[in-house]
Design a protein around this motif. Structure first.
Motif: not given
Length: 436
Positions: A53, A163, A242, A380, A383
């Protein structure tokens, strides 16, 4: 802020108007980023600042490079596609119904964009994570990086991607207005590509001339939408976490789409009211959906047993509440582990998925099968937070000169729409600075 499509295309547009931008990217350039992806894929080790990401080009660089969008109100889709061609993409993206660059080819295009920005007087600073905003009398004056640098600016484009949770927490800490935003969450379903080919082409083999088949599915279950997302024919399931102790999966395809698997996110629409009702949250706030997302990713990590192994279950077993004693071969790069996905997904998610998979099998012969494996968690998709902006000025309603932009701010959903939003913000900044 951010060297994803929103940030890069905003920078290119600003240069056309004579403004020299500075891009701050928390991650590394595409070449250095490869080593961190190798550590994820081979060892299950996540660098929180450099991964699938974060890094030059954003999430799309190493996760497919799909260029399909229905969002033609933000700007010119043709302009974005032609710019990609100018930087090295094949011309076929200009006429294909679902244009796709491929993870193996997109990095070189991103490098070409970087070189153009630098040659025209812009700057790109890698490994410069923003940790604070410099605010004076409701006007943003610049940012502070983790290295202690203060970067002053006449305008700040906040294009961090979906992310960058630390930015959302920072905004909340500084009492800057943010809002919960509906998103979608579920699993990634993987079938043998040959099965999807047979179902879609109605023949035993597609032969050498037909491309690997894809699909698009949607189903309403008790007024909740369940849909396929980011379908990858001839693709691979990738570990897109992440942070530590979380499992996030995504899908990508090389340009030839020649892997033996077809995978797609199958996700359930998530709204704040659903989470409040099902999770019994007493004090919701703008980050409630983000924390909901994060909790499921952590539950997936526990169910997978660590080292980024993902919890998985055969499709029919999942729908009939049976534990999968064995799992089929799977493209997920760090490995899968048999698990009861009901221990990972909340009831309103897994019940909607169970009904939807059965219905999908009625729409597409052979889809509902135990030869398919479900890998958690596809979380993901977009958002879970929106950073509001004024419709006329495109600035944050509380902070002058702060321009929320792209997918992370809640105004885009993929490479092309993010690029168009970046250009839109850049044109507004150029007009505002010119007449200031």
């Amino acid at each position: 802020m951010g060297a994803g499509p929103a940030g890069l295309f905003a920078a290119l547009q600003l240069l056309e108007t004579g403004i020299r931008p500075i891009i701050l990217e928390r991650g590394k350039d595409v070449r250095a980023r490869r080593r961190d992806l190798a550590a994820i894929n081979k060892k299950g080790i996540v660098n929180p600042e450099s991964n699938y990401c974060f890094g030059e080009g954003g999430a799309g660089t190493y996760s497919d490079g799909k260029l399909y969008t229905r969002s033609n109100k933000r700007g010119s889709i043709d302009r974005i596609l032609n710019l990609f061609v100018n930087f090295g993409a094949e011309e076929k993206i200009l006429y294909e119904a679902h244009p796709h660059i491929g993870t193996n080819k997109l990095p070189k295009i991103i490098v070409a964009m970087r070189e153009q920005i630098l040659q025209c007087g812009g700057k790109i600073l890698f490994e410069q994570k923003v940790i604070d905003f410099i605010i004076d009398d409701h006007i943003i004056k610049g940012v502070k990086t983790q290295k202690g640098d203060i970067i002053e600016a006449d305008a700040v484009i906040l294009a961090t991607g979906h992310s960058a949770r630390d930015i959302f927490y920072l905004l909340q800490k500084k009492n800057v207005l943010i809002e919960p935003k509906p998103f979608a969450l579920g699993v990634r379903a993987e079938h043998p590509q040959s099965l999807i080919d047979t179902a879609q082409y109605k023949c035993d083999s597609r032969g050498p001339y037909l491309p690997p088949a894809s699909y698009s599915l949607v189903q309403q279950v008790h007024n909740i939408g369940v849909l396929s997302f980011c379908m990858c024919p001839g693709g691979i399931i990738a570990p897109a976490a992440t942070g530590h102790n979380e499992i996030v999966v995504n899908g990508w395809s090389p340009s030839k789409r020649n892997n033996p698997y077809a995978n797609s996110g199958i996700v359930v629409q998530v709204q704040l009211k659903d989470v409040l009702r099902n999770e019994k949250l007493k004090n919701p706030d703008p980050l409630s959906l983000l924390r909901f997302q994060q909790e499921i990713e952590r539950a997936a990590f526990v169910a997978g047993g660590g080292q980024l192994k993902a919890p998985a279950q055969r499709m029919v077993d999942f729908c009939t509440n049976k534990f999968s004693s064995s799992l089929p071969d799977c493209s997920y790069l760090t490995g899968i582990t048999s698990a009861d996905l009901r221990t990972v997904l909340p009831p309103f998610i897994y019940k909607a998925l169970q009904k939807a998979f059965v219905e999908f099998g009625k729409k597409m012969k052979g889809y509902y099968t135990n030869d398919a494996v479900l890998v958690a968690t596809e979380s993901r998709t977009s958002s879970p937070v929106r950073i509001p902006r004024d419709a006329d000025t495109l600035q944050h309603p509380q902070l002058k000169n702060l321009y929320p932009c792209g997918e992370g701010a809640g105004y885009a959903g993929g490479i092309v729409s993010a690029a168009m939003d970046g250009e839109k913000i850049a044109r507004m900044i150029a007009a505002t600075l010119t007449y200031a």
